[in-house]
Design an enzyme around this catalytic site. Structure first.
Site, PDB file in Angstrom:
ATOM      1  N   ASP A   1       0.624  -1.196   0.013  1.00 22.25           N
ATOM      2  CA  ASP A   1      -0.011   0.110  -0.140  1.00 22.25           C
ATOM      3  C   ASP A   1       0.731   1.398   0.090  1.00 22.25           C
ATOM      4  O   ASP A   1       2.035   1.053   0.506  1.00 22.25           O
ATOM      5  CB  ASP A   1      -0.787  -0.024   1.206  1.00 22.25           C
ATOM      6  CG  ASP A   1      -1.895  -1.117   1.357  1.00 22.25           C
ATOM      7  OD1 ASP A   1      -2.266  -1.720   0.354  1.00 22.25           O
ATOM      8  OD2 ASP A   1      -2.167  -1.538   2.398  1.00 22.25           O
TER       9      ASP A   1
HETATM   10  N1  URA Z   1      -1.264  -5.971   3.839  1.00 23.85           N
HETATM   11  C1  URA Z   1      -1.662  -4.672   3.891  1.00 23.85           C
HETATM   12  O1  URA Z   1      -2.622  -4.418   4.576  1.00 23.85           O
HETATM   13  N2  URA Z   1      -0.900  -3.751   3.140  1.00 23.85           N
HETATM   14  C2  URA Z   1       0.306  -4.137   2.590  1.00 23.85           C
HETATM   15  O2  URA Z   1       0.744  -3.209   1.829  1.00 23.85           O
HETATM   16  C3  URA Z   1       0.828  -5.196   2.468  1.00 23.85           C
HETATM   17  C4  URA Z   1      -0.129  -6.364   3.157  1.00 23.85           C
END
Ligand code: URA
Length: 242
Positions: A102
């Site tokens: 993310d």
């Molecule tokens: N899980 C998440 O919630 N975000 C990420 O970036 C990776 C795994």
């Protein structure tokens, strides 16, 4: 500079002798022009070579490990002009991330131009372990951590069993640091798992991807994978189907 027929043969399309025939038959173009002469020399990563209308794969496969800072998009370009993961590399090859983190998540991300390699690693059947360290709101009870470990119900189904470890807690600030190891790779999975036990994530970092770690690296740093690491990753994906 190398002979055209050699470059075609090395791209795995055909033998050198057949490549020569293709050239003589007018079926090969270099930079948009048909080449029928056999002595022509080309620069493999620069000249655009087409055999029977199909561009030959020109790029050497490359593999990198990036310590993605938070505030960066796991993409190769962003319409809004935000920073993207490929901004950290100064190379000619067009690489893309293996999966995604993310915008707000930091940590270990692989980048490559090898599509087959990326698709294999991302395939859920190979169960590649990823270790996340999350700072969450509140102090989850043992029961809640057990729920995470056994699998929690999300919109897209129950999560697979996970490893969960409470690293530290701050009673005054009411926050905890938890290490979570999962092998699935659903969208925003870690954040959704903690939401499901009512302890939302405040900060998230991916620290490990299988045997790879971020040791000795700072956010924004990138390093090429060693050939032995690439080999080892390939082996994991071959030898661990469920
Ligand atoms: N899980 C998440 O919630 N975000 C990420 O970036 C990776 C795994």
């Amino acid at each position: 500079m190398e002979r055209l027929q050699k470059v075609i043969a090395q791209a795995g399309i055909t033998s050198r002798r057949k490549a020569e025939q293709l050239i003589v038959d007018g079926k090969v173009k270099v930079n948009g022009k048909v080449v029928r002469k056999l002595g022509v020399k080309v620069t493999p990563n620069k000249d655009a070579i087409e055999v029977e209308g199909v561009p030959i794969d020109k790029e050497e496969p490359v593999y990198f490990l990036l310590y993605k800072p938070s505030g960066v998009i796991s993409s190769v370009k962003d319409e809004k002009g935000r920073k993207v993961v490929t901004d950290f590399l100064e190379i000619q090859q067009r690489v893309f991330p293996v999966g995604r983190l993310d915008y707000d998540t930091s940590g270990l991300l692989l980048l490559t131009n090898d599509g087959e390699f990326a698709n294999t690693l991302m395939h859920p059947k190979f169960k590649i372990e990823k270790v996340y360290v999350a700072k969450v709101k509140g102090i989850p009870s043992r029961e809640k951590l057990k729920e995470l470990q056994n699998g929690v119900k999300l919109e897209d189904g129950k999560t697979a069993p996970a490893k969960v470890k409470m690293m530290s807690m701050d009673k005054k600030k009411q926050t905890s640091i938890i290490r979570l190891t999962i092998h699935e790779g659903r969208n925003r999975q870690v954040r959704r798992m903690f939401d499901a036990i009512d302890h939302p994530v405040m900060k998230l970092k991916r620290e490990e991807y299988s045997f790879l770690t971020l040791h000795g690296m700072n956010p924004g740093e990138v390093r090429p994978l060693k050939p032995i690491e690439v080999k080892h990753l390939r082996e994991l994906a071959v030898t661990k189907p469920s």
